[in-house]
Motif scaffolding. Structure first.
Motif, PDB file in Angstrom:
ATOM      1  N   VAL A  23     -44.761  32.759  16.831  1.00  0.00           N
ATOM      2  CA  VAL A  23     -45.163  32.358  18.173  1.00  0.00           C
ATOM      3  C   VAL A  23     -46.508  33.004  18.471  1.00  0.00           C
ATOM      4  O   VAL A  23     -46.683  34.213  18.280  1.00  0.00           O
ATOM      5  CB  VAL A  23     -44.130  32.789  19.234  1.00  0.00           C
ATOM      6  CG1 VAL A  23     -44.624  32.453  20.638  1.00  0.00           C
ATOM      7  CG2 VAL A  23     -42.788  32.123  18.972  1.00  0.00           C
ATOM      8  N   ALA A  24     -47.464  32.172  18.900  1.00  0.00           N
ATOM      9  CA  ALA A  24     -48.807  32.661  19.221  1.00  0.00           C
ATOM     10  C   ALA A  24     -49.325  31.869  20.421  1.00  0.00           C
ATOM     11  O   ALA A  24     -49.613  30.686  20.304  1.00  0.00           O
ATOM     12  CB  ALA A  24     -49.732  32.492  18.028  1.00  0.00           C
ATOM     13  N   THR A  25     -49.422  32.524  21.559  1.00  0.00           N
ATOM     14  CA  THR A  25     -49.917  31.848  22.768  1.00  0.00           C
ATOM     15  C   THR A  25     -51.427  31.692  22.711  1.00  0.00           C
ATOM     16  O   THR A  25     -51.968  30.618  22.995  1.00  0.00           O
ATOM     17  CB  THR A  25     -49.534  32.667  24.019  1.00  0.00           C
ATOM     18  OG1 THR A  25     -48.153  32.991  23.941  1.00  0.00           O
ATOM     19  CG2 THR A  25     -49.801  31.869  25.287  1.00  0.00           C
ATOM     20  N   ILE A  26     -52.101  32.773  22.352  1.00  0.00           N
ATOM     21  CA  ILE A  26     -53.566  32.744  22.269  1.00  0.00           C
ATOM     22  C   ILE A  26     -53.943  32.250  20.887  1.00  0.00           C
ATOM     23  O   ILE A  26     -53.693  32.917  19.880  1.00  0.00           O
ATOM     24  CB  ILE A  26     -54.150  34.154  22.497  1.00  0.00           C
ATOM     25  CG1 ILE A  26     -53.722  34.677  23.864  1.00  0.00           C
ATOM     26  CG2 ILE A  26     -55.669  34.132  22.374  1.00  0.00           C
ATOM     27  CD1 ILE A  26     -54.070  36.136  24.097  1.00  0.00           C
ATOM     28  N   LYS A  27     -54.533  31.053  20.836  1.00  0.00           N
ATOM     29  CA  LYS A  27     -54.892  30.502  19.522  1.00  0.00           C
ATOM     30  C   LYS A  27     -55.977  29.447  19.671  1.00  0.00           C
ATOM     31  O   LYS A  27     -56.251  28.973  20.767  1.00  0.00           O
ATOM     32  CB  LYS A  27     -53.663  29.926  18.833  1.00  0.00           C
ATOM     33  CG  LYS A  27     -52.924  28.865  19.609  1.00  0.00           C
ATOM     34  CD  LYS A  27     -51.776  28.331  18.763  1.00  0.00           C
ATOM     35  CE  LYS A  27     -50.973  27.307  19.524  1.00  0.00           C
ATOM     36  NZ  LYS A  27     -49.986  27.910  20.432  1.00  0.00           N
ATOM     37  N   ASP A  28     -56.596  29.089  18.572  1.00  0.00           N
ATOM     38  CA  ASP A  28     -57.589  28.019  18.575  1.00  0.00           C
ATOM     39  C   ASP A  28     -56.950  26.759  19.162  1.00  0.00           C
ATOM     40  O   ASP A  28     -55.805  26.420  18.842  1.00  0.00           O
ATOM     41  CB  ASP A  28     -58.066  27.768  17.143  1.00  0.00           C
ATOM     42  CG  ASP A  28     -59.231  26.802  17.094  1.00  0.00           C
ATOM     43  OD1 ASP A  28     -60.378  27.247  17.015  1.00  0.00           O
ATOM     44  OD2 ASP A  28     -58.981  25.574  17.153  1.00  0.00           O
ATOM     45  N   LYS A  37     -57.212  23.725  18.575  1.00  0.00           N
ATOM     46  CA  LYS A  37     -56.775  22.689  17.622  1.00  0.00           C
ATOM     47  C   LYS A  37     -55.396  23.000  17.044  1.00  0.00           C
ATOM     48  O   LYS A  37     -54.806  22.174  16.347  1.00  0.00           O
ATOM     49  CB  LYS A  37     -57.802  22.552  16.487  1.00  0.00           C
ATOM     50  CG  LYS A  37     -59.069  21.829  16.943  1.00  0.00           C
ATOM     51  CD  LYS A  37     -60.096  21.783  15.811  1.00  0.00           C
ATOM     52  CE  LYS A  37     -61.474  22.139  16.303  1.00  0.00           C
ATOM     53  NZ  LYS A  37     -62.350  22.669  15.264  1.00  0.00           N
ATOM     54  N   LEU A  38     -54.865  24.184  17.359  1.00  0.00           N
ATOM     55  CA  LEU A  38     -53.518  24.542  16.901  1.00  0.00           C
ATOM     56  C   LEU A  38     -52.459  24.278  17.969  1.00  0.00           C
ATOM     57  O   LEU A  38     -51.266  24.469  17.716  1.00  0.00           O
ATOM     58  CB  LEU A  38     -53.482  26.017  16.502  1.00  0.00           C
ATOM     59  CG  LEU A  38     -54.188  26.345  15.196  1.00  0.00           C
ATOM     60  CD1 LEU A  38     -54.384  27.840  15.055  1.00  0.00           C
ATOM     61  CD2 LEU A  38     -53.373  25.814  14.023  1.00  0.00           C
ATOM     62  N   LEU A  48     -45.912  26.694  13.418  1.00  0.00           N
ATOM     63  CA  LEU A  48     -46.422  27.649  12.429  1.00  0.00           C
ATOM     64  C   LEU A  48     -45.238  28.336  11.756  1.00  0.00           C
ATOM     65  O   LEU A  48     -44.579  29.189  12.347  1.00  0.00           O
ATOM     66  CB  LEU A  48     -47.300  28.694  13.129  1.00  0.00           C
ATOM     67  CG  LEU A  48     -48.563  28.152  13.824  1.00  0.00           C
ATOM     68  CD1 LEU A  48     -49.107  29.164  14.818  1.00  0.00           C
ATOM     69  CD2 LEU A  48     -49.626  27.812  12.783  1.00  0.00           C
ATOM     70  N   VAL A  79     -48.810  25.369   8.561  1.00  0.00           N
ATOM     71  CA  VAL A  79     -48.518  24.396   9.611  1.00  0.00           C
ATOM     72  C   VAL A  79     -47.559  23.360   9.047  1.00  0.00           C
ATOM     73  O   VAL A  79     -47.800  22.795   7.968  1.00  0.00           O
ATOM     74  CB  VAL A  79     -49.812  23.707  10.091  1.00  0.00           C
ATOM     75  CG1 VAL A  79     -49.492  22.557  11.035  1.00  0.00           C
ATOM     76  CG2 VAL A  79     -50.727  24.720  10.776  1.00  0.00           C
ATOM     77  N   ASP A 110     -59.700  18.949  10.659  1.00  0.00           N
ATOM     78  CA  ASP A 110     -60.756  19.716  11.338  1.00  0.00           C
ATOM     79  C   ASP A 110     -60.266  20.975  12.049  1.00  0.00           C
ATOM     80  O   ASP A 110     -60.996  21.532  12.886  1.00  0.00           O
ATOM     81  CB  ASP A 110     -61.516  18.824  12.347  1.00  0.00           C
ATOM     82  CG  ASP A 110     -62.188  17.644  11.676  1.00  0.00           C
ATOM     83  OD1 ASP A 110     -62.591  17.795  10.512  1.00  0.00           O
ATOM     84  OD2 ASP A 110     -62.314  16.580  12.309  1.00  0.00           O
ATOM     85  N   ALA A 111     -59.054  21.417  11.760  1.00  0.00           N
ATOM     86  CA  ALA A 111     -58.526  22.626  12.400  1.00  0.00           C
ATOM     87  C   ALA A 111     -58.731  23.840  11.486  1.00  0.00           C
ATOM     88  O   ALA A 111     -58.817  23.699  10.267  1.00  0.00           O
ATOM     89  CB  ALA A 111     -57.046  22.449  12.706  1.00  0.00           C
ATOM     90  N   PRO A 112     -58.813  25.042  12.083  1.00  0.00           N
ATOM     91  CA  PRO A 112     -58.930  26.253  11.267  1.00  0.00           C
ATOM     92  C   PRO A 112     -57.579  26.618  10.651  1.00  0.00           C
ATOM     93  O   PRO A 112     -56.936  27.586  11.047  1.00  0.00           O
ATOM     94  CB  PRO A 112     -59.412  27.311  12.267  1.00  0.00           C
ATOM     95  CG  PRO A 112     -58.932  26.843  13.584  1.00  0.00           C
ATOM     96  CD  PRO A 112     -58.903  25.336  13.529  1.00  0.00           C
ATOM     97  N   VAL A 113     -57.169  25.801   9.706  1.00  0.00           N
ATOM     98  CA  VAL A 113     -55.852  25.875   9.092  1.00  0.00           C
ATOM     99  C   VAL A 113     -56.057  25.815   7.584  1.00  0.00           C
ATOM    100  O   VAL A 113     -56.753  24.935   7.093  1.00  0.00           O
ATOM    101  CB  VAL A 113     -55.004  24.669   9.564  1.00  0.00           C
ATOM    102  CG1 VAL A 113     -53.855  24.397   8.625  1.00  0.00           C
ATOM    103  CG2 VAL A 113     -54.511  24.895  10.986  1.00  0.00           C
ATOM    104  N   ASP A 114     -55.494  26.757   6.840  1.00  0.00           N
ATOM    105  CA  ASP A 114     -55.701  26.756   5.392  1.00  0.00           C
ATOM    106  C   ASP A 114     -54.406  26.621   4.592  1.00  0.00           C
ATOM    107  O   ASP A 114     -54.407  26.838   3.378  1.00  0.00           O
ATOM    108  CB  ASP A 114     -56.484  28.005   4.958  1.00  0.00           C
ATOM    109  CG  ASP A 114     -55.705  29.288   5.212  1.00  0.00           C
ATOM    110  OD1 ASP A 114     -54.525  29.219   5.593  1.00  0.00           O
ATOM    111  OD2 ASP A 114     -56.286  30.369   5.021  1.00  0.00           O
TER     112      ASP A 114
END
Lengths: 96, 96, 96, 96, 96
Positions: A11-16, A18-19, A24, A44, A71-75
């Protein structure tokens, strides 16, 4: 791709932005029989995978080749749920 | 993405101009419970993370998929602050 | 990015033409205190770094996001010279 | 590219649509004599390889540079079947 | 880039058509003195390197930034032949 077991959730409230709305999942690298013995990482989910599933994950820029991760910061992305693994002619894993 | 703990900061006056104004944080790879046990690396912060935070970092070309890192010689970016991690149905980390 | 110490230089007469005039420095991966303990690799210098400097290196396609390495077969670039590193509130490295 | 031995097959019904019809083979990293001693991973077959074959696999975005894997969330592809390996002037592997 | 020693050659009749005519050399990762101690991998030669040469190899998408490897499923390329390596002011390798 890596064979991986889904072991948890993040769980991540603060995130880019595009996420937003992306699931996750915490994965752990597995061997060719589906045994989770390797390093953990977060991917993801794009195939409605759940904790306990054995999955395939694609990494790097390949992790962005889905509708949900473009285009998301997802690897890392879960792009398949494994039904079965066969090694040297023998079924070594079957989804229960 | 990797689960990582932010452990420090980097100061660099001489740097590529696309890094001007970017916050370069030292991260250490963590396991699925948030324990920092792995290798250190430096990532650009894009979510106002701070030392002590548990974060997610995206690597490679995925590290350039944010407004702050676009087209920059940057291969790691902090793109989420982790609130909690749940493994096998149990909360193993919660941000304090 | 990796924290790395510049430990040497490489001379190569026969090379891809896009590398003409580029400075190829031997780096060794360092830990968060600047101690060089890891693997060696070669990176193109873009910030006038020298042997002994502690630097940041960007890898993969991110290594090509500088004027000097654009479209070149280069997968590592020195894009910052580190002035200082601070870990858990304490300065652990300062450039002399 | 990695030298790898094809050791098995993967079945996955639920998967990214760009993987429809693709053959997902389990590979194990091999050394320069063709001995499979490394980590397992899954690669998309593009050269009609089979279990037992020694192959070359390309990774990352390079895994998408084939007709069968273009724009797919795929980070490893089998792009050659090895006939023989020669090390220091001696044939150390020959396909039987 | 990695410092690597060319230790052998690969023959593969069945391969992606973009690899036709390419020389596939077996390399072994070397340390900063040119001693080959690391993992083997296969790279496409673009600088007329031969067995025994100490070379630099570029990886990932950077391996496709040459005329011979453009758009090919290739993730490692030999892009320089090393003449000499100097570490801490001392020549530690010189091509014979």
């Amino acid at each position: 791709m890596l064979i991986a077991k889904v072991i948890g959730t993040t769980v991540a409230t603060i995130k880019d932005q595009k996420l937003e709305g992306r699931k996750l999942l915490i994965c752990r690298e597995a061997d060719e029989t589906g045994k989770a013995t390797g390093k953990p990482y977060v991917a993801v989910d794009t195939v409605d995978a759940g904790v306990g599933d054995l999955v395939l994950t694609a990494h790097g820029s390949s992790g962005r080749q889905t509708y949900l991760t473009k285009d998301a910061p997802v690897d890392a992305v879960i792009m398949a749920v494994i039904d079965s693994l066969q090694v040297d002619g023998e079924v070594v894993f079957r989804k229960s």
